[in-house]
Design a protein around this motif. Structure first.
Motif, mmCIF file in Angstrom:
data_model
loop_
_atom_site.group_PDB
_atom_site.id
_atom_site.type_symbol
_atom_site.label_atom_id
_atom_site.label_comp_id
_atom_site.label_asym_id
_atom_site.label_seq_id
_atom_site.Cartn_x
_atom_site.Cartn_y
_atom_site.Cartn_z
ATOM 1 N N HIS A 1 8.378 -2.265 -14.799
ATOM 2 C CA HIS A 1 8.770 -1.704 -13.517
ATOM 3 C C HIS A 1 9.427 -0.335 -13.723
ATOM 4 O O HIS A 1 10.058 -0.078 -14.749
ATOM 5 C CB HIS A 1 9.762 -2.626 -12.807
ATOM 6 N N THR B 1 7.741 0.541 -8.130
ATOM 7 C CA THR B 1 6.515 -0.171 -8.472
ATOM 8 C C THR B 1 6.463 -1.517 -7.752
ATOM 9 O O THR B 1 7.476 -2.054 -7.309
ATOM 10 C CB THR B 1 6.448 -0.434 -9.988
ATOM 11 N N GLY B 2 5.259 -2.068 -7.651
ATOM 12 C CA GLY B 2 5.043 -3.415 -7.147
ATOM 13 C C GLY B 2 4.085 -4.134 -8.081
ATOM 14 O O GLY B 2 3.628 -3.573 -9.086
ATOM 15 N N LEU C 1 0.475 -6.234 -8.615
ATOM 16 C CA LEU C 1 -0.850 -6.690 -8.197
ATOM 17 C C LEU C 1 -1.135 -7.978 -8.958
ATOM 18 O O LEU C 1 -1.261 -7.961 -10.189
ATOM 19 C CB LEU C 1 -1.914 -5.631 -8.521
ATOM 20 N N VAL D 1 -6.051 3.514 -10.367
ATOM 21 C CA VAL D 1 -4.900 3.926 -9.564
ATOM 22 C C VAL D 1 -4.994 5.421 -9.254
ATOM 23 O O VAL D 1 -5.667 6.173 -9.961
ATOM 24 C CB VAL D 1 -3.572 3.616 -10.285
ATOM 25 N N ASP E 1 -0.849 -10.290 -13.885
ATOM 26 C CA ASP E 1 -0.006 -9.408 -13.077
ATOM 27 C C ASP E 1 -0.058 -7.986 -13.617
ATOM 28 O O ASP E 1 0.148 -7.768 -14.820
ATOM 29 C CB ASP E 1 1.449 -9.889 -13.084
ATOM 30 N N GLN F 1 3.863 2.039 -6.307
ATOM 31 C CA GLN F 1 3.572 1.780 -4.904
ATOM 32 C C GLN F 1 2.591 2.834 -4.397
ATOM 33 O O GLN F 1 2.634 3.998 -4.818
ATOM 34 C CB GLN F 1 4.849 1.777 -4.085
ATOM 35 N N THR F 2 1.721 2.434 -3.501
ATOM 36 C CA THR F 2 0.636 3.320 -3.098
ATOM 37 C C THR F 2 0.982 4.210 -1.901
ATOM 38 O O THR F 2 0.462 5.315 -1.774
ATOM 39 C CB THR F 2 -0.611 2.492 -2.767
ATOM 40 N N ASN G 1 -4.590 3.373 -2.360
ATOM 41 C CA ASN G 1 -4.761 1.971 -2.716
ATOM 42 C C ASN G 1 -5.582 1.816 -4.000
ATOM 43 O O ASN G 1 -6.417 2.666 -4.316
ATOM 44 C CB ASN G 1 -5.445 1.207 -1.575
ATOM 45 N N ILE H 1 -0.131 -1.420 -2.771
ATOM 46 C CA ILE H 1 0.973 -1.892 -3.610
ATOM 47 C C ILE H 1 2.271 -1.433 -2.946
ATOM 48 O O ILE H 1 2.443 -0.244 -2.682
ATOM 49 C CB ILE H 1 0.884 -1.336 -5.041
ATOM 50 N N GLU H 2 3.165 -2.371 -2.690
ATOM 51 C CA GLU H 2 4.454 -2.047 -2.091
ATOM 52 C C GLU H 2 5.565 -2.195 -3.113
ATOM 53 O O GLU H 2 5.514 -3.093 -3.969
ATOM 54 C CB GLU H 2 4.735 -2.966 -0.900
ATOM 55 N N THR I 1 1.416 -8.088 -4.305
ATOM 56 C CA THR I 1 0.151 -8.132 -3.584
ATOM 57 C C THR I 1 -0.719 -9.199 -4.239
ATOM 58 O O THR I 1 -1.150 -9.039 -5.388
ATOM 59 C CB THR I 1 -0.569 -6.778 -3.621
#
Length: 244
Positions: free
Chosen positions: A106, A131-132, A134, A156, A191, A196-197, A203, A229-230, A235
């Motif tokens: 992260h 970061t999030g 996926l 990305v 994972d 984050q996008t 996305n 990605i939040e 996600t």
């Protein structure tokens, strides 16, 4: 005695000037994603980075103890992963934290916040998770023994985070990871920690290749959907790997 008096007066003046040229910083508070945060007592991690107004690196301190700064203007940055986020001193204006190639770390950093002497105003440094996650997970119940490795490539649009102005470096980048499977795809999950996008145009896209023991591609699955990605969220992408 006259010389001694002169020296005493000179020394006293120097001490007075020094006293007013430095200030103890006491009113700093730390948050992690908006929640009060601080180090546990006894931990040697130093989460606070201090830069001069022009961006030159100045110091790295613990958040547990008050410290003094010389009269001037500074910019402060905080992170709970100092060794990973800022491994070596560099000018703040050149500091870019890159997307980890293995997508396994992260990125937690505050904005660069200005702080000027005499440091009397309270200041809160909010460490934000940039970061999030996926999370890819197969729903298969029937195995396909034609492959033994699952290779996942995530495309990305953001390759780095620029700390000085809290912006992202827009650049196409591929994050690839291979994972062995002895179950023919059943219970496959992985994972990926990604920036984050923000906008839909950023996305991420996913391609999965199934490889045999000779590392030859047996089949490929490309997702039609691009995924957002939040920050600090997951996600979830559930899918069937062994079905069309």
């Amino acid at each position: 005695m006259g010389l001694t008096s002169i020296l005493f007066v000179s020394t006293s003046c120097s001490n007075d000037e020094l006293k007013y040229d430095s200030y103890t910083v006491k009113s700093l508070d730390f948050q992690l994603n908006g929640v009060p945060w601080n180090l546990n007592v006894g931990i040697s991690t130093r989460p606070l980075f201090i830069y001069k107004e022009d961006g030159n690196y100045f110091a790295n301190y613990s958040s547990l103890y008050p410290f003094s700064l010389e009269n001037g203007k500074y910019k402060l940055v905080a992170t709970d992963f100092p060794e990973q986020m800022i491994p070596s001193p560099t000018n703040l204006n050149e500091l870019i934290v890159t997307q980890p190639a293995l997508a396994n770390q992260h990125v937690n950093l505050s904005d660069a916040v200005a702080y000027n002497s005499p440091f009397e105003e309270p200041l809160t440094l909010n460490i934000i998770t940039r970061t999030g996650i996926l999370r890819l997970k197969s729903q298969d119940v029937i195995a396909d023994r034609s492959y033994s490795t699952i290779k996942t490539t995530v495309t990305v649009k953001r390759s780095g985070f620029k700390v000085s102005d809290a912006t992202y470096v827009k650049e196409d980048m591929f994050v690839t990871r291979s994972k062995a499977t002895a179950s023919g795809g059943i219970n496959y999950t992985d994972d990926f920690i990604l920036f984050q996008t923000g906008e839909e145009a950023n996305n991420v896209r996913v391609k999965i290749e199934c490889l045999d023991q000779n590392m030859q591609v047996v089949k490929t699955k490309i997702f039609d959907t691009a995924f957002p990605i939040e920050g600090s969220k997951v996600t979830n992408v559930d899918f069937f790997l062994n079905q069309p």
